[in-house]
Design a protein around this motif. Structure first.
Motif, PDB file in Angstrom:
ATOM      1  N   ALA A 176       0.829  -1.201   0.000  1.00 17.15           N
ATOM      2  CA  ALA A 176       0.000   0.000   0.000  1.00 17.15           C
ATOM      3  C   ALA A 176       0.865   1.254   0.000  1.00 17.15           C
ATOM      4  O   ALA A 176       0.504   2.275  -0.584  1.00 17.15           O
ATOM      5  CB  ALA A 176      -0.935   0.002   1.214  1.00 17.15           C
ATOM      6  N   GLY A 177       2.021   1.165   0.650  1.00 19.32           N
ATOM      7  CA  GLY A 177       2.934   2.301   0.679  1.00 19.32           C
ATOM      8  C   GLY A 177       3.425   2.687  -0.698  1.00 19.32           C
ATOM      9  O   GLY A 177       3.617   3.875  -0.997  1.00 19.32           O
ATOM     10  N   ASP A 178       3.636   1.682  -1.572  1.00 18.81           N
ATOM     11  CA  ASP A 178       4.015   1.989  -2.951  1.00 18.81           C
ATOM     12  C   ASP A 178       2.928   2.806  -3.641  1.00 18.81           C
ATOM     13  O   ASP A 178       3.219   3.693  -4.452  1.00 18.81           O
ATOM     14  CB  ASP A 178       4.240   0.692  -3.741  1.00 18.81           C
ATOM     15  CG  ASP A 178       5.630   0.124  -3.534  1.00 18.81           C
ATOM     16  OD1 ASP A 178       6.416   0.723  -2.780  1.00 18.81           O
ATOM     17  OD2 ASP A 178       5.930  -0.920  -4.129  1.00 18.81           O
ATOM     18  N   LEU A 179       1.670   2.501  -3.317  1.00 18.55           N
ATOM     19  CA  LEU A 179       0.536   3.108  -4.009  1.00 18.55           C
ATOM     20  C   LEU A 179       0.218   4.520  -3.515  1.00 18.55           C
ATOM     21  O   LEU A 179      -0.384   5.303  -4.249  1.00 18.55           O
ATOM     22  CB  LEU A 179      -0.707   2.234  -3.843  1.00 18.55           C
ATOM     23  CG  LEU A 179      -0.642   0.854  -4.507  1.00 18.55           C
ATOM     24  CD1 LEU A 179      -1.816   0.003  -4.065  1.00 18.55           C
ATOM     25  CD2 LEU A 179      -0.618   0.988  -6.022  1.00 18.55           C
ATOM     26  N   MET A 180       0.609   4.845  -2.265  1.00 20.45           N
ATOM     27  CA  MET A 180       0.213   6.160  -1.755  1.00 20.45           C
ATOM     28  C   MET A 180       1.368   6.992  -1.175  1.00 20.45           C
ATOM     29  O   MET A 180       1.336   8.202  -1.256  1.00 20.45           O
ATOM     30  CB  MET A 180      -0.921   6.048  -0.720  1.00 20.45           C
ATOM     31  CG  MET A 180      -0.773   4.964   0.344  1.00 20.45           C
ATOM     32  SD  MET A 180       0.566   5.163   1.535  1.00 20.45           S
ATOM     33  CE  MET A 180       0.192   6.723   2.295  1.00 20.45           C
ATOM     34  N   SER A 181       2.358   6.355  -0.626  1.00 20.92           N
ATOM     35  CA  SER A 181       3.466   7.117  -0.045  1.00 20.92           C
ATOM     36  C   SER A 181       4.605   7.298  -1.049  1.00 20.92           C
ATOM     37  O   SER A 181       5.138   8.396  -1.213  1.00 20.92           O
ATOM     38  CB  SER A 181       3.986   6.418   1.208  1.00 20.92           C
ATOM     39  OG  SER A 181       4.996   7.192   1.832  1.00 20.92           O
ATOM     40  N   CYS A 182       4.963   6.225  -1.763  1.00 24.89           N
ATOM     41  CA  CYS A 182       5.989   6.324  -2.806  1.00 24.89           C
ATOM     42  C   CYS A 182       5.439   6.958  -4.079  1.00 24.89           C
ATOM     43  O   CYS A 182       6.197   7.520  -4.882  1.00 24.89           O
ATOM     44  CB  CYS A 182       6.532   4.938  -3.151  1.00 24.89           C
ATOM     45  SG  CYS A 182       7.283   4.052  -1.774  1.00 24.89           S
ATOM     46  N   ALA A 183       4.129   6.859  -4.259  1.00 26.83           N
ATOM     47  CA  ALA A 183       3.513   7.240  -5.533  1.00 26.83           C
ATOM     48  C   ALA A 183       3.792   8.662  -5.995  1.00 26.83           C
ATOM     49  O   ALA A 183       3.973   8.877  -7.210  1.00 26.83           O
ATOM     50  CB  ALA A 183       1.999   7.004  -5.467  1.00 26.83           C
ATOM     51  N   PRO A 184       3.837   9.685  -5.131  1.00 23.84           N
ATOM     52  CA  PRO A 184       4.125  11.024  -5.655  1.00 23.84           C
ATOM     53  C   PRO A 184       5.441  11.089  -6.427  1.00 23.84           C
ATOM     54  O   PRO A 184       5.522  11.758  -7.462  1.00 23.84           O
ATOM     55  CB  PRO A 184       4.176  11.894  -4.381  1.00 23.84           C
ATOM     56  CG  PRO A 184       3.223  11.214  -3.455  1.00 23.84           C
ATOM     57  CD  PRO A 184       3.438   9.747  -3.689  1.00 23.84           C
ATOM     58  N   ALA A 185       6.464  10.380  -5.957  1.00 23.95           N
ATOM     59  CA  ALA A 185       7.736  10.351  -6.689  1.00 23.95           C
ATOM     60  C   ALA A 185       7.614   9.516  -7.955  1.00 23.95           C
ATOM     61  O   ALA A 185       8.111   9.908  -9.024  1.00 23.95           O
ATOM     62  CB  ALA A 185       8.845   9.799  -5.797  1.00 23.95           C
TER      63      ALA A 185
END
Length: 275
Positions: free
Chosen positions: A166-175
């Motif tokens: 989930a972190g890839d989808l929302m926390s990492c996603a802006p980058a």
């Protein structure tokens, strides 16, 4: 009125402090901060002189009802060991560090523990904050935390085991998305006389409008159908993405999840040294 302590003042804790204050979710008198780089807090204190700047992490733990630990994953165990036992179970610890589980934190802290994974999108009052409460957290404390983070984002409670994907989808996603937008714009510039800035303006504005349509309930499939008419130009572009993107994103997740596992192992090794 609860006192909220912030240990570390890196990008994420800085964003949280600024966000909570601007949203009037916290009064400056409720905030106490500990950081090794005290110069970073100077402008904040000038704007909010009632904020307390602590001498060290132990001072924060003595005062704060809720502690938001915003240091690097490999530094969390050291911080927990440093503040362990100061107020026993009274502190409610919130960790925003990746790869540090609540079970690991419970080896140092017998009280309430919550994990939050925020997004830089909270800077503009958008995005999702992932939330998981350890069984030690009572409903009233859980509600307080969720309402606090709801002032700057949408809080989504998930099982702790889902934090990494989930972190890839929302926390990492802006980058990740920013890189995609930049590459899209760069290709547009390479195949035209448009400047990269002009292309990026078109992409960003279009992405914003697309996101609003999807947020309003238009499904991705419906939006594709609206734009990509059968036999048309857009359909040819969609076919390329349908062919190539699945493998790209599968590789992305495989790589990041592998990195998460590596960091979690290093965190566990560091924690054993501090217990």
């Amino acid at each position: 009125m609860k006192t909220i302590g912030f240990i570390g003042y890196g990008q994420m804790n800085r964003m949280l402090v600024e966000g909570f204050l601007q949203a009037y979710a916290l009064d400056p008198k409720q905030v106490i901060i500990s950081t090794r780089t005290r110069d970073n807090v100077t402008s904040l204190i000038e704007r909010y002189p009632d904020i307390i700047l602590a001498e060290d992490n132990r001072e924060v733990a003595k005062v704060a009802d809720l502690l938001i630990i915003g240091v690097k994953p490999l530094e969390v165990a050291g911080v927990l060991k440093e503040i362990s036992g100061i107020r026993g179970e009274e502190n409610h610890i919130i960790s925003i560090a990746a790869c540090v589980s609540t079970d690991l934190i419970s080896h140092f802290h017998p009280g309430k523990i919550t994990r939050i994974l925020p997004s830089v999108c909270s800077t503009v009052g958008e995005g999702i904050s992932l939330c998981y409460h350890h069984p030690s957290v009572d409903p009233e404390s859980a509600t307080f935390v969720e309402e606090l983070f709801s002032s700057i984002s949408t809080v989504k409670k998930v099982d702790e085991g889902l934090f990494e994907p989930a972190g890839d989808l929302m926390s990492c996603a802006p980058a990740l998305l920013s890189r995609m937008f930049l590459e899209f714009a760069s290709a547009g510039s390479r195949h035209s006389s448009l400047t990269i800035d002009e292309c990026l303006e078109m992409v960003v504005s279009t992405v914003f409008g697309t996101a609003l349509m999807l947020q309003d309930g238009v499904s991705p499939e419906d939006l594709i159908t609206r734009v990509a008419t059968p036999g048309g130009i857009t359909e040819e572009g969609v076919k390329i993405l349908e062919k190539d993107l699945p493998a790209v994103f599968d590789r992305l997740f495989e790589t990041t999840l592998s990195k998460y596992d590596l960091v979690k192992k290093r965190v566990a090794d560091t924690s054993r040294q501090n217990i």
